[in-house]
Design a protein around this motif. Structure first.
Motif, PDB file in Angstrom:
ATOM      1  N   MET A   1       0.854  -1.183   0.000  1.00 38.40           N
ATOM      2  CA  MET A   1       0.000   0.000   0.000  1.00 38.40           C
ATOM      3  C   MET A   1       0.885   1.225   0.000  1.00 38.40           C
ATOM      4  O   MET A   1       1.840   1.302   0.745  1.00 38.40           O
ATOM      5  CB  MET A   1      -0.865  -0.086   1.238  1.00 38.40           C
ATOM      6  CG  MET A   1      -1.012   1.164   2.049  1.00 38.40           C
ATOM      7  SD  MET A   1      -2.505   1.934   1.562  1.00 38.40           S
ATOM      8  CE  MET A   1      -2.437   3.364   2.515  1.00 38.40           C
ATOM      9  N   THR A 357       9.253   2.858   2.365  1.00 37.73           N
ATOM     10  CA  THR A 357       8.197   3.277   3.273  1.00 37.73           C
ATOM     11  C   THR A 357       8.794   4.214   4.320  1.00 37.73           C
ATOM     12  O   THR A 357      10.011   4.368   4.380  1.00 37.73           O
ATOM     13  CB  THR A 357       7.491   2.061   3.909  1.00 37.73           C
ATOM     14  OG1 THR A 357       6.362   2.528   4.635  1.00 37.73           O
ATOM     15  CG2 THR A 357       8.389   1.273   4.840  1.00 37.73           C
ATOM     16  N   CYS A 422       1.890  -6.322   4.320  1.00 35.46           N
ATOM     17  CA  CYS A 422       0.609  -6.303   3.619  1.00 35.46           C
ATOM     18  C   CYS A 422      -0.263  -7.522   3.940  1.00 35.46           C
ATOM     19  O   CYS A 422       0.150  -8.664   3.709  1.00 35.46           O
ATOM     20  CB  CYS A 422       0.895  -6.276   2.124  1.00 35.46           C
ATOM     21  SG  CYS A 422      -0.609  -6.197   1.158  1.00 35.46           S
TER      22      CYS A 422
HETATM   23  C1  HEM Z   1       0.408  -6.214  -5.554  1.00 36.12           C
HETATM   24  C2  HEM Z   1      -0.360  -5.528  -4.750  1.00 36.12           C
HETATM   25  C3  HEM Z   1       0.083  -4.976  -3.427  1.00 36.12           C
HETATM   26  C4  HEM Z   1       1.310  -4.518  -3.025  1.00 36.12           C
HETATM   27  C5  HEM Z   1       2.593  -4.466  -3.848  1.00 36.12           C
HETATM   28  C6  HEM Z   1       1.185  -4.106  -1.636  1.00 36.12           C
HETATM   29  C7  HEM Z   1       2.233  -3.642  -0.866  1.00 36.12           C
HETATM   30  C8  HEM Z   1       2.126  -3.295   0.474  1.00 36.12           C
HETATM   31  C9  HEM Z   1       3.227  -2.903   1.318  1.00 36.12           C
HETATM   32  C10 HEM Z   1       4.695  -2.825   0.893  1.00 36.12           C
HETATM   33  C11 HEM Z   1       2.728  -2.639   2.553  1.00 36.12           C
HETATM   34  C12 HEM Z   1       3.529  -2.228   3.795  1.00 36.12           C
HETATM   35  C13 HEM Z   1       3.648  -0.719   3.914  1.00 36.12           C
HETATM   36  C14 HEM Z   1       4.508  -0.292   5.075  1.00 36.12           C
HETATM   37  O1  HEM Z   1       5.211  -1.100   5.680  1.00 36.12           O
HETATM   38  O2  HEM Z   1       4.477   0.902   5.375  1.00 36.12           O
HETATM   39  C15 HEM Z   1       1.298  -2.840   2.495  1.00 36.12           C
HETATM   40  C16 HEM Z   1       0.429  -2.642   3.547  1.00 36.12           C
HETATM   41  C17 HEM Z   1      -0.929  -2.844   3.466  1.00 36.12           C
HETATM   42  N1  HEM Z   1      -1.636  -3.402   2.409  1.00 36.12           N
HETATM   43 FE1  HEM Z   1      -0.880  -3.946   0.636  1.00 36.12          FE
HETATM   44  N2  HEM Z   1      -0.112  -4.301  -1.230  1.00 36.12           N
HETATM   45  C18 HEM Z   1      -0.820  -4.844  -2.289  1.00 36.12           C
HETATM   46  C19 HEM Z   1      -2.146  -5.239  -2.296  1.00 36.12           C
HETATM   47  C20 HEM Z   1      -2.998  -5.145  -1.222  1.00 36.12           C
HETATM   48  C21 HEM Z   1      -4.335  -5.676  -1.188  1.00 36.12           C
HETATM   49  C22 HEM Z   1      -5.019  -6.478  -2.310  1.00 36.12           C
HETATM   50  C23 HEM Z   1      -4.864  -5.328   0.017  1.00 36.12           C
HETATM   51  C24 HEM Z   1      -6.242  -5.698   0.514  1.00 36.12           C
HETATM   52  C25 HEM Z   1      -6.425  -6.332   1.603  1.00 36.12           C
HETATM   53  C26 HEM Z   1      -3.845  -4.588   0.760  1.00 36.12           C
HETATM   54  C27 HEM Z   1      -3.993  -4.043   2.019  1.00 36.12           C
HETATM   55  C28 HEM Z   1      -2.959  -3.492   2.766  1.00 36.12           C
HETATM   56  C29 HEM Z   1      -3.135  -2.955   4.113  1.00 36.12           C
HETATM   57  C30 HEM Z   1      -4.459  -2.870   4.888  1.00 36.12           C
HETATM   58  C31 HEM Z   1      -1.862  -2.546   4.551  1.00 36.12           C
HETATM   59  C32 HEM Z   1      -1.505  -1.894   5.892  1.00 36.12           C
HETATM   60  C33 HEM Z   1      -1.103  -2.924   6.918  1.00 36.12           C
HETATM   61  C34 HEM Z   1      -0.669  -2.312   8.235  1.00 36.12           C
HETATM   62  O3  HEM Z   1      -0.423  -1.108   8.323  1.00 36.12           O
HETATM   63  O4  HEM Z   1      -0.558  -3.074   9.200  1.00 36.12           O
HETATM   64  N3  HEM Z   1      -2.727  -4.511  -0.033  1.00 36.12           N
HETATM   65  N4  HEM Z   1       0.955  -3.259   1.224  1.00 36.12           N
END
Ligand code: HEM
Length: 476
Positions: A1, A357, A422
């Motif tokens: 995200m 990040t 994620c």
């Molecule tokens: C290829 C697609 C995706 C990539 C590359 C991706 C990448 C990431 C990364 C790198 C983070 C960590 C950010 C950090 O540490 O600051 C993150 C967090 C997150 N992602 Fe994804 N994401 C993807 C798809 C999704 C999907 C489909 C969802 C739906 C559920 C999602 C929901 C979240 C949420 C809710 C967080 C926050 C978690 C937290 O703060 O504890 N992401 N994502």
């Protein structure tokens, strides 16, 4: 995200504003710098110009160049000064692990207030400690393989609705279409079902407004994208509150993440605003990220015809079995796609759509012999680690075979690492594999116009969203 990413050239018209912002931030954050008589050792590096720091340098060039230049000069941990904040950047997997995993309690997530307001201050991204772990457990459980297995037929039916539309369009903008697709998948995973057409379009329109404002300057004046986004956010919140109310009144919690959050036992219950912020946040996090990765995947396959052929062969075998047994794709099929999965892994590395990040040190912390003072930002550089030849030899080459062997621990982080990693990685993978299965076995795609070059929107994506033309191929 990505809540904080690095648009480059689109920033240029805002340079004067950026300067003002950095000067303001400088005064706000001045107290957080290292006192002058403190002799502890900060990481090497340049803090750039007074007030502006290295902001312009980072935001007006390819981030790979910015990082590699400094890494060569100073090593894998260096200091800088971005957007008015002193910060430490690191391309060391060990330091990244300390920040994100082992000492994560000392580094809180940090976002501009404007972005928190837009997503919703009670969303999971902005918190740590017990509220974060409670929420994270719930969200994670809603996106575990056991929970999303049941979504496979619904995702497949979304794919089968899109493909003929794409086929009959003259040219499609891949990124836009992939956003529509990943948005629909996000909706069914969050609500457990498709929304009515009107509602689907209404919510989509509000999201588009939010998206435009999210990456614009936070100027809350009538007519600005930021102002429109904040209005859209309010409307979206009202819509969600109504949906929550209806589900509560009907005594049916329904499916998806929303159903899970509404059905909690009293001691675990969340308020309606906590539920709304998290539903809005998860949909936001789920669709742009996945759409950018899908866009890159189509480009990489097109640019590497030998891989395209090999992936097609793998998928045709699965299609034959499906046709013999007269069934749609299943979860188990998606587990029998080793080559396609490696192509996806390599896409996630090469595209590194989340370049880095942000965290903030909650107290003075010593890492690797260096001091990170309280209040300083810390940026684990995912992209720089993914492009290090120490861990990924010949990093500029698109080579899925490198994933025949598992990467070294903590060097491959397309989905982050540690407490904030994620929760949607499995959903993102499965929706990608289902789309590729149907696309590659029945269609081919040609690039339209100049397709080289990268645009930052804010994730890096192929220029102009990769315009393509899709043709049906004869059945096997
Ligand atoms: C290829 C697609 C995706 C990539 C590359 C991706 C990448 C990431 C990364 C790198 C983070 C960590 C950010 C950090 O540490 O600051 C993150 C967090 C997150 N992602 Fe994804 N994401 C993807 C798809 C999704 C999907 C489909 C969802 C739906 C559920 C999602 C929901 C979240 C949420 C809710 C967080 C926050 C978690 C937290 O703060 O504890 N992401 N994502």
């Amino acid at each position: 995200m990505s809540l904080l990413q690095q648009p480059l050239l689109p920033f240029l018209p805002f340079v004067p504003f950026l300067l003002l912002l950095t000067i303001l931030c400088h005064f706000i954050h001045r107290r957080r710098g290292l006192p002058e008589n403190d002799k502890r050792r900060l990481p090497p590096g340049s803090m750039g110009w007074p007030y502006i720091g290295e902001t312009l340098s980072l935001y007006t060039q390819n981030p790979n160049n910015f990082f590699s230049k400094r890494q060569k000069r100073h090593g894998k941990i260096f200091k800088s000064h971005i957007l008015g904040c002193p910060c430490v950047m690191t391309s060391s997997p060990e330091v990244a692990k300390t920040v994100l995993v082992t000492q994560s309690h000392l580094f809180k997530p940090t976002y501009p207030t404007s972005k928190e307001m837009m997503i919703g201050p009670e969303a999971v991204f902005f918190h740590q400690g017990s509220y974060h772990s409670h929420l994270k457990k719930l969200i994670r459980s809603s996106f575990l393989p056991s929970a999303i297995k049941g979504l496979v037929p619904k995702i497949e039916s979304i794919v089968l609705d899109f493909l003929p539309v794409w086929e009959h369009s003259k040219v499609i903008n891949t990124l836009h279409e992939m956003k529509k697709y990943s948005y629909q998948v996000a909706i069914i995973s969050v609500f457990g079902k498709k929304l009515e057409v009107d509602e689907m379009e209404g919510v989509k329109h509000l999201y588009q407004c939010i998206e435009k404002g999210y990456n614009s300057m936070p100027l809350d004046l009538p007519g600005t994208p930021f102002h429109k986004a904040m209005k859209a956010r309010k409307l979206l919140n009202e819509k969600l509150r109504k949906m929550i109310e209806m589900r509560r009144e009907n005594g049916e919690h329904g499916g998806g993440l929303l159903g899970l959050l509404l059905g909690l036992k009293e001691k675990d219950q969340l308020s309606d605003s906590q539920i709304a912020d998290n539903i809005i946040g998860v949909i936001f996090a789920a669709h742009d990220t996945t759409a950018s990765v899908l866009t890159w995947l189509l480009k990489y396959l097109h640019d590497n015809p030998h891989l395209l052929d090999a992936v097609k062969m793998e998928q045709e075998e699965i299609k034959c079995t499906r046709l013999e047994t007269n069934r749609g794709i299943t979860w188990d099929d998606t587990r029998r796609m080793p080559l396609t999965t490696r192509v996806l892994q390599e896409t996630l590395r090469s595209a590194s759509i989340l370049s880095f990040t942000f965290r903030e040190a909650v107290e003075d912390v010593e890492i690797d012999g260096y001091l990170i003072p309280r209040g300083w930002k810390v940026l684990p550089l995912f992209r720089a680690i993914h492009y290090s030849s120490d861990f990924f030899p010949n990093p500029d080459k698109f080579d899925p075979s490198r994933f025949e062997v598992a990467p070294r621990a903590n060097t491959y982080m397309p989905f982050g690492n540690g407490v904030h990693s994620c929760p949607g990685s499995e959903l993102a993978k499965v929706e990608t594999l289902i789309l590729i299965h149907h696309l590659i076995t029945s269609y081919r795609w040609d690039m339209v116009g100049d397709h080289d070059g990268i645009q930052y929107v804010p994730f890096p994506v192929p220029k102009q969203g990769l315009p393509i033309k899709i043709h049906r191929i004869s059945e096997i």
